[in-house]
Design a protein around this motif. Structure first.
Motif, PDB file in Angstrom:
ATOM      1  N   LYS A 158     -46.805   9.001 -17.209  1.00 28.49           N
ATOM      2  CA  LYS A 158     -45.474   9.530 -17.501  1.00 28.49           C
ATOM      3  C   LYS A 158     -44.754   8.682 -18.541  1.00 28.49           C
ATOM      4  CE  LYS A 158     -44.567  11.889 -13.110  1.00 28.49           C
ATOM      5  NZ  LYS A 158     -43.659  12.006 -11.947  1.00 28.49           N
ATOM      6  N   MET A 159     -44.889   7.366 -18.407  1.00 27.55           N
ATOM      7  CA  MET A 159     -44.208   6.477 -19.344  1.00 27.55           C
ATOM      8  C   MET A 159     -44.822   6.580 -20.733  1.00 27.55           C
ATOM      9  SD  MET A 159     -43.386   2.412 -18.933  1.00 27.55           S
ATOM     10  CE  MET A 159     -42.472   2.731 -17.433  1.00 27.55           C
ATOM     11  N   ALA A 160     -46.155   6.603 -20.802  1.00 26.41           N
ATOM     12  CA  ALA A 160     -46.840   6.683 -22.095  1.00 26.41           C
ATOM     13  C   ALA A 160     -46.486   7.980 -22.823  1.00 26.41           C
ATOM     14  CB  ALA A 160     -48.349   6.581 -21.904  1.00 26.41           C
ATOM     15  N   VAL A 161     -46.505   9.084 -22.106  1.00 20.00           N
ATOM     16  CA  VAL A 161     -46.196  10.383 -22.704  1.00 20.00           C
ATOM     17  C   VAL A 161     -44.728  10.456 -23.110  1.00 20.00           C
ATOM     18  CG1 VAL A 161     -46.023  12.861 -22.270  1.00 20.00           C
ATOM     19  CG2 VAL A 161     -48.037  11.597 -21.492  1.00 20.00           C
ATOM     20  N   THR A 162     -43.837   9.995 -22.234  1.00 19.19           N
ATOM     21  CA  THR A 162     -42.405  10.071 -22.512  1.00 19.19           C
ATOM     22  C   THR A 162     -42.013   9.218 -23.715  1.00 19.19           C
ATOM     23  OG1 THR A 162     -41.904  10.443 -20.167  1.00 19.19           O
ATOM     24  CG2 THR A 162     -40.098   9.708 -21.563  1.00 19.19           C
ATOM     25  N   ILE A 163     -42.448   7.965 -23.726  1.00 18.42           N
ATOM     26  CA  ILE A 163     -42.114   7.065 -24.839  1.00 18.42           C
ATOM     27  C   ILE A 163     -42.721   7.576 -26.141  1.00 18.42           C
ATOM     28  CG2 ILE A 163     -42.357   4.733 -25.765  1.00 18.42           C
ATOM     29  CD1 ILE A 163     -40.391   4.896 -23.490  1.00 18.42           C
ATOM     30  N   SER A 164     -43.956   8.084 -26.079  1.00 23.38           N
ATOM     31  CA  SER A 164     -44.609   8.612 -27.274  1.00 23.38           C
ATOM     32  C   SER A 164     -43.825   9.788 -27.845  1.00 23.38           C
ATOM     33  CB  SER A 164     -46.046   9.055 -26.957  1.00 23.38           C
ATOM     34  OG  SER A 164     -46.844   7.951 -26.599  1.00 23.38           O
ATOM     35  N   LEU A 165     -43.407  10.701 -26.979  1.00 27.01           N
ATOM     36  CA  LEU A 165     -42.631  11.859 -27.428  1.00 27.01           C
ATOM     37  C   LEU A 165     -41.300  11.440 -28.037  1.00 27.01           C
ATOM     38  CD1 LEU A 165     -43.249  14.446 -24.550  1.00 27.01           C
ATOM     39  CD2 LEU A 165     -44.081  14.564 -26.904  1.00 27.01           C
ATOM     40  N   ILE A 166     -40.638  10.475 -27.390  1.00 34.75           N
ATOM     41  CA  ILE A 166     -39.348   9.991 -27.905  1.00 34.75           C
ATOM     42  C   ILE A 166     -39.516   9.385 -29.287  1.00 34.75           C
ATOM     43  CG2 ILE A 166     -37.553   8.238 -27.589  1.00 34.75           C
ATOM     44  CD1 ILE A 166     -37.809   8.685 -24.579  1.00 34.75           C
ATOM     45  N   LEU A 167     -40.553   8.562 -29.455  1.00 38.39           N
ATOM     46  CA  LEU A 167     -40.784   7.905 -30.740  1.00 38.39           C
ATOM     47  C   LEU A 167     -41.166   8.911 -31.822  1.00 38.39           C
ATOM     48  CD1 LEU A 167     -42.732   4.708 -29.598  1.00 38.39           C
ATOM     49  CD2 LEU A 167     -40.354   4.855 -30.359  1.00 38.39           C
ATOM     50  N   ILE A 168     -41.956   9.923 -31.460  1.00 39.21           N
ATOM     51  CA  ILE A 168     -42.351  10.951 -32.431  1.00 39.21           C
ATOM     52  C   ILE A 168     -41.125  11.739 -32.898  1.00 39.21           C
ATOM     53  CG2 ILE A 168     -43.592  13.130 -32.722  1.00 39.21           C
ATOM     54  CD1 ILE A 168     -45.770  11.966 -30.880  1.00 39.21           C
ATOM     55  N   VAL A 169     -40.318  12.191 -31.947  1.00 38.87           N
ATOM     56  CA  VAL A 169     -39.117  12.968 -32.286  1.00 38.87           C
ATOM     57  C   VAL A 169     -38.125  12.116 -33.073  1.00 38.87           C
ATOM     58  CG1 VAL A 169     -37.106  14.169 -31.338  1.00 38.87           C
ATOM     59  CG2 VAL A 169     -39.371  14.523 -30.317  1.00 38.87           C
ATOM     60  N   LEU A 170     -37.897  10.883 -32.605  1.00 40.80           N
ATOM     61  CA  LEU A 170     -36.970   9.980 -33.289  1.00 40.80           C
ATOM     62  C   LEU A 170     -37.445   9.695 -34.712  1.00 40.80           C
ATOM     63  CD1 LEU A 170     -34.429   8.167 -32.963  1.00 40.80           C
ATOM     64  CD2 LEU A 170     -35.967   6.321 -32.293  1.00 40.80           C
ATOM     65  N   THR A 205     -48.306   9.515 -37.667  1.00 39.57           N
ATOM     66  CA  THR A 205     -49.343   8.655 -38.237  1.00 39.57           C
ATOM     67  C   THR A 205     -48.873   7.220 -38.451  1.00 39.57           C
ATOM     68  OG1 THR A 205     -50.957   8.494 -40.039  1.00 39.57           O
ATOM     69  CG2 THR A 205     -48.763   9.210 -40.628  1.00 39.57           C
ATOM     70  N   THR A 206     -47.577   7.023 -38.628  1.00 38.33           N
ATOM     71  CA  THR A 206     -47.069   5.679 -38.925  1.00 38.33           C
ATOM     72  C   THR A 206     -47.260   4.720 -37.762  1.00 38.33           C
ATOM     73  OG1 THR A 206     -45.434   6.502 -40.510  1.00 38.33           O
ATOM     74  CG2 THR A 206     -45.007   4.348 -39.530  1.00 38.33           C
ATOM     75  N   ARG A 207     -47.175   5.205 -36.532  1.00 32.28           N
ATOM     76  CA  ARG A 207     -47.260   4.312 -35.387  1.00 32.28           C
ATOM     77  C   ARG A 207     -48.640   3.709 -35.214  1.00 32.28           C
ATOM     78  NH1 ARG A 207     -46.051   7.679 -31.319  1.00 32.28           N
ATOM     79  NH2 ARG A 207     -47.094   6.282 -29.883  1.00 32.28           N
ATOM     80  N   PHE A 211     -40.621  -0.831 -37.275  1.00 27.89           N
ATOM     81  CA  PHE A 211     -40.335  -0.720 -35.843  1.00 27.89           C
ATOM     82  C   PHE A 211     -41.385   0.134 -35.139  1.00 27.89           C
ATOM     83  CE2 PHE A 211     -38.249   1.883 -32.501  1.00 27.89           C
ATOM     84  CZ  PHE A 211     -37.964   0.880 -31.590  1.00 27.89           C
ATOM     85  N   LEU A 212     -41.725   1.284 -35.720  1.00 32.41           N
ATOM     86  CA  LEU A 212     -42.702   2.187 -35.115  1.00 32.41           C
ATOM     87  C   LEU A 212     -44.096   1.565 -35.087  1.00 32.41           C
ATOM     88  CD1 LEU A 212     -41.644   5.616 -36.696  1.00 32.41           C
ATOM     89  CD2 LEU A 212     -41.174   4.798 -34.386  1.00 32.41           C
ATOM     90  N   MET A 213     -44.485   0.887 -36.169  1.00 33.66           N
ATOM     91  CA  MET A 213     -45.800   0.258 -36.231  1.00 33.66           C
ATOM     92  C   MET A 213     -45.914  -0.887 -35.233  1.00 33.66           C
ATOM     93  SD  MET A 213     -46.896   0.224 -40.284  1.00 33.66           S
ATOM     94  CE  MET A 213     -45.527  -0.816 -40.806  1.00 33.66           C
ATOM     95  N   PHE A 214     -44.820  -1.602 -35.017  1.00 31.53           N
ATOM     96  CA  PHE A 214     -44.832  -2.720 -34.077  1.00 31.53           C
ATOM     97  C   PHE A 214     -45.092  -2.219 -32.654  1.00 31.53           C
ATOM     98  CE2 PHE A 214     -42.617  -5.736 -31.225  1.00 31.53           C
ATOM     99  CZ  PHE A 214     -43.329  -6.889 -31.529  1.00 31.53           C
ATOM    100  N   ILE A 215     -44.490  -1.113 -32.273  1.00 28.67           N
ATOM    101  CA  ILE A 215     -44.705  -0.549 -30.932  1.00 28.67           C
ATOM    102  C   ILE A 215     -46.113   0.022 -30.811  1.00 28.67           C
ATOM    103  CG2 ILE A 215     -43.990   1.223 -29.289  1.00 28.67           C
ATOM    104  CD1 ILE A 215     -41.159   0.942 -30.378  1.00 28.67           C
TER     105      ILE A 215
END
Length: 255
Positions: A73-85, A119-121, A143-147
């Motif tokens: 849940k955490m992996a999917v949620t954070i990934s979606l947030i970062l993609i949308v953001l 792709t940036t992450r 920021f995205l690449m660091f995460i």
């Protein structure tokens, strides 16, 4: 035959979050292709979300388990947030930049922003010239690449779950709660402390290497060196056309 070979190569490169393309401009010439801008990111997401997450979702879909794990849940949620953001901010920051997406139609701007956000992450493909990005977008991508991607995946970075645990810990600290709670489950402070330690060590490591790079490459702007370094640290592979110009010692530092 050439088309089949190129398709297989880029499919594997995308799923493995490698970012290698068989074109001189990476995938910039495919900026207007809806298929490329949707299929490649999908493969990147599947490879970067983590194999344990894929297995957990598969078992949940087959009704072999009744609930998804907190990690999933955490992996999917954070990934979606970062993609949308990342999509929204790339769209806003580069909207009027004629060297990237400024001359595109509205739909093309959105699709290109989505592709680059994904792709940036972790992956390192690009459909826009990275060297032409505005400074604020460069910082966003740092920021995205660091995460980076999720644990147990084909991507790098500190991982989405590490970022998520730290974020939850900070929120719970501000609320003055005793435990870190999410989805009616408790995350121990030991895990939070380990996440903080990982990020702290990573930042120290990056800072030391950055100091050496700045001393070695005195004529190169700080933001370009930082971007190149974080891209290497997160095994992303994006470049502002800088790496070939670096001295041998600097290349060794990136390696």
């Amino acid at each position: 035959k050439r088309a089949v070979y190129y398709s297989i190569f880029h499919a594997v490169s995308a799923f493995c979050n490698a970012g290698f393309a068989l074109y001189a401009d990476n995938l910039i010439s495919f900026q207007g292709s809806i298929i490329i801008n949707l299929v490649i990111p999908l493969l990147i997401i599947l490879g970067g979300i983590g194999f344990s997450v894929l297995l957990d979702v598969y078992r949940y879909a087959r009704k072999q388990v009744n609930i998804l794990s907190l990690t999933t849940k955490m992996a999917v949620t954070i990934s979606l947030i970062l993609i949308v953001l990342g999509t929204i901010l790339t769209f806003i920051f580069e909207y009027s930049n004629p060297e990237t997406i400024g001359n595109n139609s509205l739909i093309k701007k959105i699709v290109t922003s989505f592709f680059q956000s994904v792709t940036t992450r972790t992956a390192g493909f690009n459909t826009i010239p990275i060297v032409e990005l505005r400074g604020v977008t460069v910082l966003l991508y740092v920021f995205l690449m660091f995460i980076g991607a999720s644990p147990g995946s084909t991507g790098g970075g500190i991982k989405t779950t590490t970022f998520g645990v730290i974020l939850l810990g900070v929120i719970n600290t501000l609320r003055s709660t005793t435990d870190i709670e999410v989805e009616r489950r408790r995350i121990s402070w030991d895990i939070f402390n380990k996440a903080i330690a990982m990020v702290f060590i990573s930042l120290i490591y990056i800072s030391i290497v950055l100091l050496f790079l700045m001393e070695t490459e005195k004529d190169i702007p700080f933001i370009s060196l930082l971007f190149e370094l974080i891209s290497a640290f997160g095994t992303v592979g994006l470049s502002r056309d800088l790496t070939p110009l670096l001295k041998d010692f600097s290349k060794l530092l990136l390696i």
